[in-house]
Design a protein around this motif. Structure first.
Motif, PDB file in Angstrom:
ATOM      1  N   UNK A 115       0.813  -1.218   0.000  1.00  0.00           N
ATOM      2  CA  UNK A 115       0.000   0.000   0.000  1.00  0.00           C
ATOM      3  C   UNK A 115       0.845   1.267   0.000  1.00  0.00           C
ATOM      4  N   UNK A 116       2.149   1.148   0.187  1.00  0.00           N
ATOM      5  CA  UNK A 116       3.014   2.326   0.263  1.00  0.00           C
ATOM      6  C   UNK A 116       3.214   2.913  -1.125  1.00  0.00           C
ATOM      7  N   UNK A 117       2.935   4.218  -1.283  1.00  0.00           N
ATOM      8  CA  UNK A 117       3.117   4.823  -2.608  1.00  0.00           C
ATOM      9  C   UNK A 117       4.610   4.953  -2.945  1.00  0.00           C
ATOM     10  N   UNK A 118       4.908   4.784  -4.212  1.00  0.00           N
ATOM     11  CA  UNK A 118       6.268   4.962  -4.698  1.00  0.00           C
ATOM     12  C   UNK A 118       6.392   6.395  -5.200  1.00  0.00           C
ATOM     13  N   UNK A 119       7.302   7.154  -4.616  1.00  0.00           N
ATOM     14  CA  UNK A 119       7.465   8.564  -4.961  1.00  0.00           C
ATOM     15  C   UNK A 119       8.742   8.711  -5.770  1.00  0.00           C
ATOM     16  N   UNK A 120       8.613   9.140  -6.987  1.00  0.00           N
ATOM     17  CA  UNK A 120       9.763   9.272  -7.881  1.00  0.00           C
ATOM     18  C   UNK A 120      10.429  10.629  -7.688  1.00  0.00           C
ATOM     19  N   UNK A 121      11.750  10.621  -7.679  1.00  0.00           N
ATOM     20  CA  UNK A 121      12.522  11.859  -7.530  1.00  0.00           C
ATOM     21  C   UNK A 121      12.610  12.637  -8.836  1.00  0.00           C
ATOM     22  N   UNK A 122      12.391  11.980  -9.962  1.00  0.00           N
ATOM     23  CA  UNK A 122      12.550  12.650 -11.247  1.00  0.00           C
ATOM     24  C   UNK A 122      11.230  13.174 -11.814  1.00  0.00           C
ATOM     25  N   UNK A 123      10.184  13.188 -10.992  1.00  0.00           N
ATOM     26  CA  UNK A 123       8.888  13.693 -11.415  1.00  0.00           C
ATOM     27  C   UNK A 123       8.375  14.681 -10.369  1.00  0.00           C
ATOM     28  N   UNK A 124       8.124  15.908 -10.807  1.00  0.00           N
ATOM     29  CA  UNK A 124       7.584  16.905  -9.885  1.00  0.00           C
ATOM     30  C   UNK A 124       6.120  16.587  -9.610  1.00  0.00           C
ATOM     31  N   UNK A 125       5.762  16.537  -8.336  1.00  0.00           N
ATOM     32  CA  UNK A 125       4.365  16.259  -7.969  1.00  0.00           C
ATOM     33  C   UNK A 125       3.483  17.482  -8.129  1.00  0.00           C
ATOM     34  N   UNK A 126       4.080  18.666  -8.057  1.00  0.00           N
ATOM     35  CA  UNK A 126       3.316  19.916  -8.090  1.00  0.00           C
ATOM     36  C   UNK A 126       4.207  21.009  -8.651  1.00  0.00           C
ATOM     37  N   UNK A 127       3.650  21.869  -9.473  1.00  0.00           N
ATOM     38  CA  UNK A 127       4.402  23.015  -9.995  1.00  0.00           C
ATOM     39  C   UNK A 127       3.508  24.248  -9.981  1.00  0.00           C
ATOM     40  N   UNK A 128       4.145  25.388  -9.956  1.00  0.00           N
ATOM     41  CA  UNK A 128       3.465  26.670 -10.107  1.00  0.00           C
ATOM     42  C   UNK A 128       4.275  27.473 -11.110  1.00  0.00           C
ATOM     43  N   UNK A 129       3.657  27.825 -12.206  1.00  0.00           N
ATOM     44  CA  UNK A 129       4.337  28.546 -13.285  1.00  0.00           C
ATOM     45  C   UNK A 129       5.565  27.790 -13.774  1.00  0.00           C
ATOM     46  N   UNK A 130       5.480  26.470 -13.760  1.00  0.00           N
ATOM     47  CA  UNK A 130       6.570  25.637 -14.241  1.00  0.00           C
ATOM     48  C   UNK A 130       7.696  25.409 -13.251  1.00  0.00           C
ATOM     49  N   UNK A 131       7.559  25.917 -12.046  1.00  0.00           N
ATOM     50  CA  UNK A 131       8.598  25.754 -11.015  1.00  0.00           C
ATOM     51  C   UNK A 131       8.095  24.746  -9.985  1.00  0.00           C
ATOM     52  N   UNK A 132       8.902  23.721  -9.748  1.00  0.00           N
ATOM     53  CA  UNK A 132       8.536  22.686  -8.781  1.00  0.00           C
ATOM     54  C   UNK A 132       8.833  23.161  -7.362  1.00  0.00           C
ATOM     55  N   UNK A 133       8.408  22.365  -6.390  1.00  0.00           N
ATOM     56  CA  UNK A 133       8.706  22.693  -4.994  1.00  0.00           C
ATOM     57  C   UNK A 133      10.218  22.716  -4.755  1.00  0.00           C
ATOM     58  N   UNK A 134      10.944  21.793  -5.386  1.00  0.00           N
ATOM     59  CA  UNK A 134      12.401  21.799  -5.259  1.00  0.00           C
ATOM     60  C   UNK A 134      12.984  23.077  -5.868  1.00  0.00           C
TER      61      UNK A 134
END
Length: 156
Positions: A115-134
């Motif tokens: 049941x644990x979700x796999x979170x990929x480091x090479x995919x942004x989960x959320x962006x604003x104006x094309x800028x990710x949280x990172x």
């Protein structure tokens, strides 16, 4: 210690910026389900260190040293964020591809693993104006860390 306005401002930057960024990270995680990947966690660790240095900067001499170390820790988080953003945008290969989070639900260990979700480091989960949280961490942390160091270097 000579408590100049510049020193006070630098001290508050080193305290407030990592506190707000960590608060935002935990709000996005627990409030909006944006679970961190491994590189997201790497960005949080220097902010925790910066907070410790910021607290020391308010109570233990040499105050300027603690502020400088806190600012450098904030910049370190920003640089990790910049590297992570580059991985998300496909500019370069990351050192890891993905990570997972522990499952807090009941049941067997196998159920929790499945049941644990796999979170990929090479995919942004959320962006604003094309800028990710990172990417935002890179911009805010590097800007704030440099601003604190510049303020610290100013004379009265």
């Amino acid at each position: 210690m000579i408590d100049t306005p510049h020193m006070r401002a630098a001290r508050w930057i080193v305290l407030i910026v990592p506190a707000l960024l960590l608060g935002g990270a935990y709000l996005s995680q627990y409030g909006f389900g944006l679970y961190p990947c491994e590189m997201c966690w790497w960005q949080r660790y220097p902010h925790f260190v910066a907070l410790a240095f910021a607290v020391l900067a308010f109570i233990v001499p040499p105050y300027r040293l603690w502020v400088a170390l806190g600012a450098l820790a904030i910049i370190a988080s920003g640089l990790i964020g910049g590297f992570h953003a580059g991985v998300e945008y496909g500019w370069w290969e990351g050192v890891t591809k993905c990570a997972s989070i522990p499952h807090a639900g009941g049941g067997s260990a196998m159920d929790a693993i499945l049941a644990t979700p796999l979170i990929r480091c090479d995919t942004a989960q959320w962006t604003l104006l094309g800028v990710s949280l990172a990417g935002f961490n890179f911009i805010i942390s590097c800007g704030a860390g440099v601003a604190a160091l510049v303020l610290l270097a100013r004379k009265r």
